[in-house]
Design a protein around this motif. Structure first.
Motif, short mmCIF file in Angstrom:
data_model
loop_
_atom_site.label_atom_id
_atom_site.label_comp_id
_atom_site.label_asym_id
_atom_site.label_seq_id
_atom_site.Cartn_x
_atom_site.Cartn_y
_atom_site.Cartn_z
N ARG A 1 -39.25 -18.82 -21.99
CA ARG A 1 -39.65 -20.22 -22.21
C ARG A 1 -39.61 -21.00 -20.90
NH1 ARG A 1 -41.32 -19.93 -27.07
NH2 ARG A 1 -40.02 -18.93 -28.64
N GLN A 2 -40.46 -22.01 -20.80
CA GLN A 2 -40.55 -22.82 -19.59
C GLN A 2 -39.21 -23.46 -19.21
OE1 GLN A 2 -42.98 -23.17 -17.35
NE2 GLN A 2 -44.33 -21.79 -18.46
N SER A 3 -38.40 -23.78 -20.19
CA SER A 3 -37.12 -24.44 -19.91
C SER A 3 -36.01 -23.48 -19.51
CB SER A 3 -36.68 -25.24 -21.15
OG SER A 3 -36.53 -24.36 -22.26
N HIS A 4 -36.30 -22.18 -19.45
CA HIS A 4 -35.27 -21.18 -19.15
C HIS A 4 -35.49 -20.55 -17.78
CE1 HIS A 4 -34.76 -20.66 -23.76
NE2 HIS A 4 -34.05 -21.68 -23.30
N PHE B 1 -40.85 -12.75 -26.68
CA PHE B 1 -39.77 -13.70 -26.35
C PHE B 1 -38.42 -13.10 -26.74
CE2 PHE B 1 -43.04 -17.11 -26.25
CZ PHE B 1 -42.68 -17.70 -25.05
N ARG C 1 -42.12 -15.86 -17.32
CA ARG C 1 -42.28 -17.29 -17.63
C ARG C 1 -43.66 -17.65 -17.11
NH1 ARG C 1 -38.36 -20.98 -14.80
NH2 ARG C 1 -39.94 -20.93 -13.21
#
Length: 121
Positions: A84-87, A77, A40
């Motif tokens: 991802r930044q949200s994971h 990915f 990330r």
């Protein structure tokens, strides 16, 4: 004013190197040019999120594999080399040395289920 840490601290670097046994975690080849890759990304100007520099977010890659991951980002990915930044990297499997695994913050890994066709991990 103190500077923010922008990379993996020495203890975490050691955990990642020990997990990899000095071999690229993608191609499993010995290489003198291995680099620790953030799954990330830190983003421009670093990050304040401490988990960015945890062992689950770092993998040792040879220079060729590191270039490949950065050049073929959609595939990276899909295969977990980028997150991802949200994971949370601990919750995202990675296709390490021809098997799906989850990485942990203690420098270890555990097997992960195979992805289901047509669904993201």
């Amino acid at each position: 004013m103190s500077r923010r840490q922008t990379g993996f601290p020495p203890l975490v670097r050691t955990l990642i190197y020990e997990r990899s046994a000095g071999r690229c975690e993608r191609c499993d080849e010995w290489a003198s040019d291995c680099e620790i890759h953030h799954r990330r990304p830190r983003g421009a100007g670093s990050t304040r999120r401490p988990e960015t520099n945890y062992a689950s977010n770092g993998v040792l890659l040879c220079a060729e594999c590191h270039r490949h991951v950065e050049s073929y980002r959609a595939k990276a990915f899909d295969d977990g080399w980028l997150v991802r930044q949200s994971h949370d990297p601990k919750a995202r499997r990675v296709f390490r040395r021809e098997q799906w695994v989850f990485l942990d913050d203690e420098g270890g890994w555990r097997p992960a289920p195979e992805p289901v066709e047509g669904r993201a991990s």
